[in-house]
Design a protein around this motif. Structure first.
Motif, PDB file in Angstrom:
ATOM      1  N   SER A 379       0.827  -1.207   0.000  1.00 46.99           N
ATOM      2  CA  SER A 379       0.000   0.000   0.000  1.00 46.99           C
ATOM      3  C   SER A 379       0.858   1.253   0.000  1.00 46.99           C
ATOM      4  N   ALA A 380       1.969   1.203   0.749  1.00 45.55           N
ATOM      5  CA  ALA A 380       2.874   2.359   0.777  1.00 45.55           C
ATOM      6  C   ALA A 380       3.500   2.597  -0.600  1.00 45.55           C
ATOM      7  N   TYR A 381       3.890   1.515  -1.258  1.00 43.21           N
ATOM      8  CA  TYR A 381       4.424   1.647  -2.618  1.00 43.21           C
ATOM      9  C   TYR A 381       3.370   2.243  -3.559  1.00 43.21           C
ATOM     10  N   LEU A 387       2.886   1.383  -8.610  1.00 42.35           N
ATOM     11  CA  LEU A 387       1.677   0.564  -8.598  1.00 42.35           C
ATOM     12  C   LEU A 387       1.941  -0.895  -8.938  1.00 42.35           C
ATOM     13  N   ASP A 388       2.772  -1.151  -9.939  1.00 43.21           N
ATOM     14  CA  ASP A 388       3.038  -2.535 -10.328  1.00 43.21           C
ATOM     15  C   ASP A 388       3.726  -3.294  -9.191  1.00 43.21           C
ATOM     16  N   SER A 392       2.054  -6.506  -7.149  1.00 45.27           N
ATOM     17  CA  SER A 392       2.735  -7.799  -7.031  1.00 45.27           C
ATOM     18  C   SER A 392       2.814  -8.257  -5.582  1.00 45.27           C
ATOM     19  N   LEU A 393       3.150  -7.339  -4.683  1.00 47.62           N
ATOM     20  CA  LEU A 393       3.242  -7.685  -3.261  1.00 47.62           C
ATOM     21  C   LEU A 393       1.880  -8.050  -2.683  1.00 47.62           C
ATOM     22  N   LYS A 573       2.956  10.620  -9.905  1.00 44.73           N
ATOM     23  CA  LYS A 573       2.364  10.868 -11.228  1.00 44.73           C
ATOM     24  C   LYS A 573       1.614   9.664 -11.781  1.00 44.73           C
ATOM     25  N   GLN A 574       1.835   8.474 -11.218  1.00 47.70           N
ATOM     26  CA  GLN A 574       1.090   7.301 -11.670  1.00 47.70           C
ATOM     27  C   GLN A 574      -0.288   7.193 -11.025  1.00 47.70           C
TER      28      GLN A 574
END
Length: 589
Positions: A379-381, A387-388, A392-393, A573-574
């Motif tokens: 969630s932190a990422y 996002l990718d 994955s995590l 920006k993503q």
């Protein structure tokens, strides 16, 4: 936390070995320990295992565990320690194979009766304490052997203690159903032998309660713990530490039932008693209570108070347990949530990566604590725009939780919520809608329709509906969420005001511009500069003013939004919300 009368926690568990010179060892017959020439600082477990282990000065210890020391001294020869495997990093089959050999060696040097064999096994049990080493396979085998010896003996007390300890090993290994079986056996046997309100019976009932709490049945666990607390009030002897543990676990159950104010009261009672009984001396109870108290304050968005208690807990745990101990890692993981809520996503990731490394090294990749940290890190990422990586995590965590707890456990459903959020940022709205609805419906049954996790799932469902232009469904869902968050957290909490902002956007898209403007302005007043919520509020207001034909006011608000995003760095920006802002900016220019 599981209770047991067998534990004698000593700092010596953390000591490690580089090499030994057998010629420098001398035997102290009075203390029944081997002592190395450089000093007798390490003498706790040595006094228990006698000639099976040595006392080594801490200056010569780096890189190898107490288990390596035991192997060397049990064989009475110097082994090339560089080739010794750390068993806790091996699969279970290797744990059992190696552990079986070690325990056989112990039993061969002792009488196979309660007075001999189990004393040696108890010593091994203490050395293999998973709170320090995380070697579940060896711990389980050791405790099973203790039980096998005890149950064939006339020593009923030893048999019951072995039952309780074996249940504790299963619980710590994450094998909760097996733990429940052993705790229930101990409760039944102890009730017959001692009575229903004897301290030993209450200890096992406590362990049974904490295990079913882990499995998600917090109401039943709370009832059992309340019965224990009432029973302790009638004791003549000092049971203050049992009362501290009971209050703490009641607080955990109440916390998991989302009654955070009541949880704080219980934790504060436990903390007050712990500080009175244990004083300022380092111990394992006080920092654990501080951590739990901080968790409750964090859920209520009282971040300054939460940070204060987390920092105290981390400092104490590092001093008592060590920097990489699972208990320390757990508090570091929890503290990361406060850092993230304050908008410092890089700081949040740094803390979570530290916690994850600690859990993986000690507990393994499949342990529930590791999986929880993996979920939070994902969630932190995602919040940072990776996002990718986050997706994955999350998918890895979902598989792990489903395997360990089942598809309907709150942990599994919480991962589904986070997965839905990430899929929305990836514009996968239909999948996000399906995941959110499934999680919300299941959580309504498991934890209740007003639980924070349920409300988050329903909010995610509304966001997905909004993106799919299903505005009526989105409005209805968010209004329900807003009402429940007002009851639980009050109108000034960030969670409540965030929902006001989300509802304002839906109403704007439905053409209810005046109502949407009023709500967005109200929300914007509560947000700090440089935050996502402030950027979102200004973007929604800009969109409202643009729809009203007030272009100049719209440009001012959009400038504020873009400035807030720029302060958060390139990684955002993503994110879907940033892309909305950028699209509006291009339309205005």
């Amino acid at each position: 936390m599981c209770q047991s009368r067998a534990w004698n926690r000593e700092k010596a568990y953390e000591l490690k070995l580089t090499k030994l010179d057998m010629s420098k060892l001398t035997f102290n017959s009075k203390e029944n320990i081997y002592v190395h020439e450089v000093g007798p600082d390490f003498s706790g477990p040595a006094s228990i295992l006698g000639d099976c282990i040595a006392a080594i000065d801490s200056k010569s210890l780096t890189g190898y565990t107490v288990k390596d020391m035991f192997q060397i001294f049990n064989s009475k020869s110097l082994t090339e320690v560089m080739n010794v495997k750390l068993w806790r990093k091996e699969p279970f089959i290797h744990h059992f194979e190696t552990g079986d050999e070690l325990i056989e060696d112990i039993l061969q040097s002792a009488n196979l009766d309660v007075g001999g064999g189990t004393d040696r096994l108890l010593a091994m049990d203490q050395l293999m304490d998973t709170e320090m080493l995380g070697d579940y396979g060896l711990l389980l085998l050791c405790r099973q052997r203790r039980y096998d010896i005890c149950v064939s003996s006339p020593h009923e007390e030893a048999t019951m203690e072995a039952m309780n300890s074996l249940g504790g090993a299963y619980a710590e290994a994450g094998m909760h159903e097996q733990a429940l079986e052993w705790f229930q056996k101990h409760i039944d046997r102890s009730t017959l032998y001692y009575g229903a309100y004897h301290e030993e019976t209450l200890i096992s009932r406590h362990n049974f309660a904490t295990t079913i709490q882990t499995l998600g049945d917090c109401k039943k666990a709370l009832t059992l713990l309340e019965q224990n607390l009432e029973a302790y009030s009638s004791f003549d002897e000092n049971v203050d530490e049992d009362i501290i543990d009971t209050l703490s676990c009641m607080g955990l159950c109440t916390h998991d039932l989302a009654n955070y104010e009541e949880a704080i009261k219980l934790f504060e009672k436990a903390l007050s008693l712990a500080e009175k009984i244990l004083g300022t001396e380092l111990n394992d109870r006080t920092p654990t209570i501080l951590n739990n108290l901080a968790n409750a304050y964090c859920k209520l968005d009282r971040l300054d108070k939460a940070a204060e208690y987390y920092e105290r807990a981390i400092t104490d745990k590092e001093s008592f347990f060590g920097r990489t101990h699972p208990s320390t890692s757990g508090t570091v993981m929890n503290y990361a949530e406060v850092v993230g809520k304050r908008g410092d996503y890089q700081g949040e990731v740094k803390l979570l990566e530290r916690a994850l490394t600690g859990f993986e090294d000690v507990l393994g990749e499949d342990h529930d604590q590791t999986l929880v940290t993996l979920t939070n890190l994902a969630s932190a990422y995602a919040n940072m725009g990776s996002l990718d990586k986050g997706l994955s995590l999350l998918e890895k965590a979902l598989v792990g939780f489903s395997k360990s707890f089942g598809d309907q456990h709150p942990h599994t459903l919480s991962v589904m919520i986070n997965l839905a959020s990430t899929k929305m940022d990836l514009d996968q709205f239909e999948e996000a809608k399906t995941l959110s609805k499934s999680a919300a419906d299941a959580l309504t049954v498991v934890v209740g329709e007003d639980h924070p996790h349920t409300l988050t799932a329903r909010a995610n469902f509304a966001f997905a509906c909004m993106e799919l232009q299903e505005y009526d469904a989105a409005e209805l869902s968010l209004e329900k969420v807003l009402s429940e968050r007002e009851k639980r957290m009050g109108k000034n909490s960030p969670s409540y005001m965030g929902t006001v902002l989300n509802l304002a956007e839906v109403k704007m898209l439905m053409g209810k511009l005046d109502e949407a403007e009023k709500m967005a302005k109200k929300a914007k007043e509560t947000f700090d500069g440089g935050s996502k919520n402030l950027a979102m509020a200004s973007r929604i207001l800009a969109d409202i003013y643009l729809r009203k034909g007030e272009d100049e006011t719209a440009i001012k608000e959009l400038d504020l939004s873009m400035q807030a995003w720029r302060e958060m760095g390139e990684s955002v920006k993503q994110l879907r919300e940033y892309r909305k802002c950028e699209k509006l900016w291009k339309n205005l220019n």
